[in-house]
Write an enzyme that holds these catalytic residues in place. Structure first.
Site, mmCIF file in Angstrom:
data_model
loop_
_atom_site.group_PDB
_atom_site.id
_atom_site.type_symbol
_atom_site.label_atom_id
_atom_site.label_comp_id
_atom_site.label_asym_id
_atom_site.label_seq_id
_atom_site.Cartn_x
_atom_site.Cartn_y
_atom_site.Cartn_z
ATOM 1 N N HIS A 89 -7.841 -6.238 -18.983
ATOM 2 C CA HIS A 89 -9.034 -6.212 -20.126
ATOM 3 C C HIS A 89 -7.759 -6.034 -21.506
ATOM 4 C CE1 HIS A 89 -13.038 -7.054 -18.580
ATOM 5 N NE2 HIS A 89 -13.027 -6.506 -18.172
ATOM 6 N N HIS A 119 -9.919 -9.038 -3.834
ATOM 7 C CA HIS A 119 -11.054 -9.315 -5.193
ATOM 8 C C HIS A 119 -10.172 -8.928 -6.566
ATOM 9 C CE1 HIS A 119 -14.722 -7.828 -6.988
ATOM 10 N NE2 HIS A 119 -14.274 -8.527 -7.736
ATOM 11 N N HIS A 122 -21.713 -9.310 -5.754
ATOM 12 C CA HIS A 122 -21.221 -8.608 -5.864
ATOM 13 C C HIS A 122 -23.626 -7.477 -6.343
ATOM 14 C CE1 HIS A 122 -21.096 -6.738 -11.003
ATOM 15 N NE2 HIS A 122 -22.018 -6.142 -10.699
ATOM 16 N N ASP A 135 -9.765 -5.176 -7.206
ATOM 17 C CA ASP A 135 -10.972 -5.665 -8.590
ATOM 18 C C ASP A 135 -10.152 -5.512 -9.415
ATOM 19 O OD1 ASP A 135 -12.995 -6.185 -9.815
ATOM 20 O OD2 ASP A 135 -14.385 -4.713 -9.616
ATOM 21 N N ASN A 178 -15.431 -15.486 -12.104
ATOM 22 C CA ASN A 178 -15.465 -15.878 -13.941
ATOM 23 C C ASN A 178 -14.915 -15.527 -15.200
ATOM 24 O OD1 ASN A 178 -14.366 -12.841 -12.919
ATOM 25 N ND2 ASN A 178 -15.607 -12.303 -14.540
ATOM 26 N N HIS A 199 -9.375 -10.512 -10.622
ATOM 27 C CA HIS A 199 -9.188 -11.808 -12.261
ATOM 28 C C HIS A 199 -8.200 -11.833 -12.790
ATOM 29 C CE1 HIS A 199 -13.628 -10.378 -11.265
ATOM 30 N NE2 HIS A 199 -13.301 -8.950 -11.084
ATOM 31 N N LEU A 200 -7.829 -13.285 -12.534
ATOM 32 C CA LEU A 200 -6.770 -13.985 -13.745
ATOM 33 C C LEU A 200 -7.285 -14.133 -14.742
ATOM 34 C CD1 LEU A 200 -4.781 -15.183 -10.137
ATOM 35 C CD2 LEU A 200 -4.649 -12.513 -11.077
ATOM 36 N N ARG A 201 -8.317 -13.980 -14.868
ATOM 37 C CA ARG A 201 -8.207 -14.379 -16.245
ATOM 38 C C ARG A 201 -7.538 -15.947 -16.574
ATOM 39 N NH1 ARG A 201 -12.154 -10.701 -15.999
ATOM 40 N NH2 ARG A 201 -11.746 -8.329 -16.351
ATOM 41 N N HIS A 243 -16.481 -4.352 -4.081
ATOM 42 C CA HIS A 243 -16.573 -2.712 -4.333
ATOM 43 C C HIS A 243 -17.050 -2.259 -4.492
ATOM 44 C CE1 HIS A 243 -18.705 -5.455 -7.298
ATOM 45 N NE2 HIS A 243 -18.224 -5.464 -7.909
HETATM 46 O O1 DOR Z 1 -15.925 -3.945 -13.605
HETATM 47 C C1 DOR Z 1 -16.026 -4.819 -13.137
HETATM 48 N N1 DOR Z 1 -15.191 -6.077 -14.266
HETATM 49 N N2 DOR Z 1 -16.735 -4.930 -12.372
HETATM 50 C C2 DOR Z 1 -17.004 -6.496 -12.277
HETATM 51 O O2 DOR Z 1 -17.690 -7.470 -10.866
HETATM 52 C C3 DOR Z 1 -16.219 -7.617 -12.963
HETATM 53 C C4 DOR Z 1 -15.524 -6.889 -13.364
HETATM 54 C C5 DOR Z 1 -14.499 -7.560 -14.554
HETATM 55 O O3 DOR Z 1 -14.685 -9.742 -14.427
HETATM 56 O O4 DOR Z 1 -13.835 -7.469 -15.651
#
Ligand code: DOR
Length: 426
Positions: free
Chosen positions: A310, A61, A180, A306, A95, A63-65, A233
């Site tokens: 950001h 899990h 999720h 996860d 996402n 997120h590589l953005r 998660h």
């Molecule tokens: O806190 C989170 N951030 N939970 C998620 O399920 C998505 C993730 C995100 O993409 O920033």
């Protein structure tokens, strides 16, 4: 190309080995290992005296953005953070912008990963188009393009009929469905865990029940469709109880917990610390302890980060407005080693949770072990080295961690992917 890893303490739960061995790698594969190996010529020698040598860690899990949010992370920087954390394979969520809901985006991600990533990157495709929860994404085409599962992670698929249909499709393609679990009607605008801390801070909360309702629903749907369900998660004691009961009934369900849900509680939000804003939210001490027990008794299948990068401008705002999530790839192993240091679990159990089990969930037979013939994906760490978490030193593009300043024990020294050193810190 030959590599010899000498004098290391090899821990491989699949091979049922835990002791001092020399390991020979040839052409990207594990060739053999013995107590003492005599080899005439090798290209590289790693002296792993005092170090632990394990199958590379696998994270289900992240997120590589990329595409779309490259200011937070790219496939390249995310993979560098992964390597620095001992991960050799990472799964990335859908996402992005555009969302990975069709084969063109899947192909873009896999191509970028081949060109720029220093670890293996496996994409998850969306369940619904643009994560809107209305129409099903192009699951079949994405399956052909190489996704390893489907998920609207970040959002919950609130339409139960759509979730059922997606599970039926996923089953046909042998894909796992990653849930999720968050009843968005109930979680509403809750920015933290519902409970006394939220009341004190004057923040609206999201109750455990928001997660548990969907965990119960998705288990029922997995029973109905016979799809492979994976709960992402998992944060609440009640969810764990639901998963345990389902497993006992023989339902095909697995679950992951994150280091932050194991080692933090909603107390971390005090001071309106936006680095502690995450979905699902950090819960009560009772929940965190229940998740730890789930790890000890083997009902939790894997620990996943996860990793949710950001930018600072998205975190330096009022708590309720802050972006959710935290980076995790570079702190996960050292945090989880606490479970070994406090004797909750054995080191081999931790490696099972962070490598063998996720490999099994993904159906990757040549990963998650160092058995001869397996891919030479290896993590080598010093179990005794102490270090302080300094987010400014992260390889990740983002710094949003609630663990900054923590003193941890256990540091990655080498990460090897396909027989090549991709990270070195000596
Ligand atoms: O806190 C989170 N951030 N939970 C998620 O399920 C998505 C993730 C995100 O993409 O920033």
């Amino acid at each position: 190309m030959k590599m010899l890893i000498k004098n290391g303490h090899v821990v491989d739960p699949v091979a049922k080995k835990d002791g001092l061995f020399d390991l020979l790698i040839e052409d990207g594969k594990i060739k053999k290992w013995e107590k003492r190996l005599r080899v005439d010529t090798v290209d590289t020698i790693i002296d792993a005296k005092g170090l632990v040598v394990t199958p590379g860690l696998i994270d289900l899990h992240t997120h590589l953005r990329e595409p779309g949010y490259e200011y937070k992370e790219t496939i390249k920087t995310g993979s560098m953070a992964a390597a620095a954390g001992g991960f050799t394979t990472i799964v990335c969520m859908a996402n992005t912008n555009p969302v990975n809901d069709n084969a063109v985006i899947t192909e873009f991600i896999t191509k970028r990963a081949q060109e720029e990533a220093i670890v293996n990157v496996l994409p998850i495709g969306a369940i619904s188009k643009n994560l809107e929860g209305k129409a099903m994404a192009d699951i079949g085409q994405m399956a052909e393009a190489g996704i390893v599962g489907i998920s609207d992670d970040g959002r919950c698929v609130m339409d139960t009929a759509l979730m059922r249909k997606s599970m039926q499709y996923a089953r046909g393609f042998g894909l796992m469905v990653v849930s999720h679990a968050e009843d968005e009607c109930l979680s509403g605008h809750g920015s933290m865990n519902e409970g006394p801390v939220a009341t004190e801070l004057g923040l609206s909360g999201s109750p455990n029940a928001a997660e548990e309702l969907i965990v119960a629903r998705d288990i029922a749907l997995a029973e109905l469709t016979k799809a492979k369900l994976h709960i992402a998660h998992m944060s609440s004691r009640g969810s764990l109880e639901l998963v345990k009961a389902a497993k006992k009934r023989g339902v095909s369900v697995t679950c992951e917990v994150t280091p932050h849900h194991l080692f933090l509680t909603d107390e971390a939000v005090r001071g309106y610390n936006t680095n502690a804003s995450v979905r699902p939210p950090l819960r009560s001490r009772e929940d965190a302890l229940a998740l730890r027990r789930g790890i000890e008794d083997g009902f939790v299948d894997t620990i996943a980060t996860d990793h949710a990068p950001h930018a600072s401008f998205e975190k330096e705002v009022e708590f309720a407005q802050a972006a959710h999530g935290m980076v995790g790839l570079e702190t996960s192993l050292a945090l989880c080693l606490k479970l070994v240091q406090d004797r909750s679990i054995k080191l081999s159990q931790l490696i099972k949770l962070m490598s063998a089990n996720p490999a099994h969930i993904l159906g990757l037979k040549s990963k998650g072990t160092l058995k001869p013939g397996a891919d030479a994906d290896i993590a080598i760490f010093d179990p005794n080295e102490k270090w302080n978490v300094d987010p400014t030193k992260f390889y990740s593009k983002s710094r949003n961690t609630p663990f900054g300043g923590w003193s941890l024990k256990g540091k990655i020294k080498y990460t090897v992917v396909n027989g090549k050193i991709v990270y070195e810190n000596i």
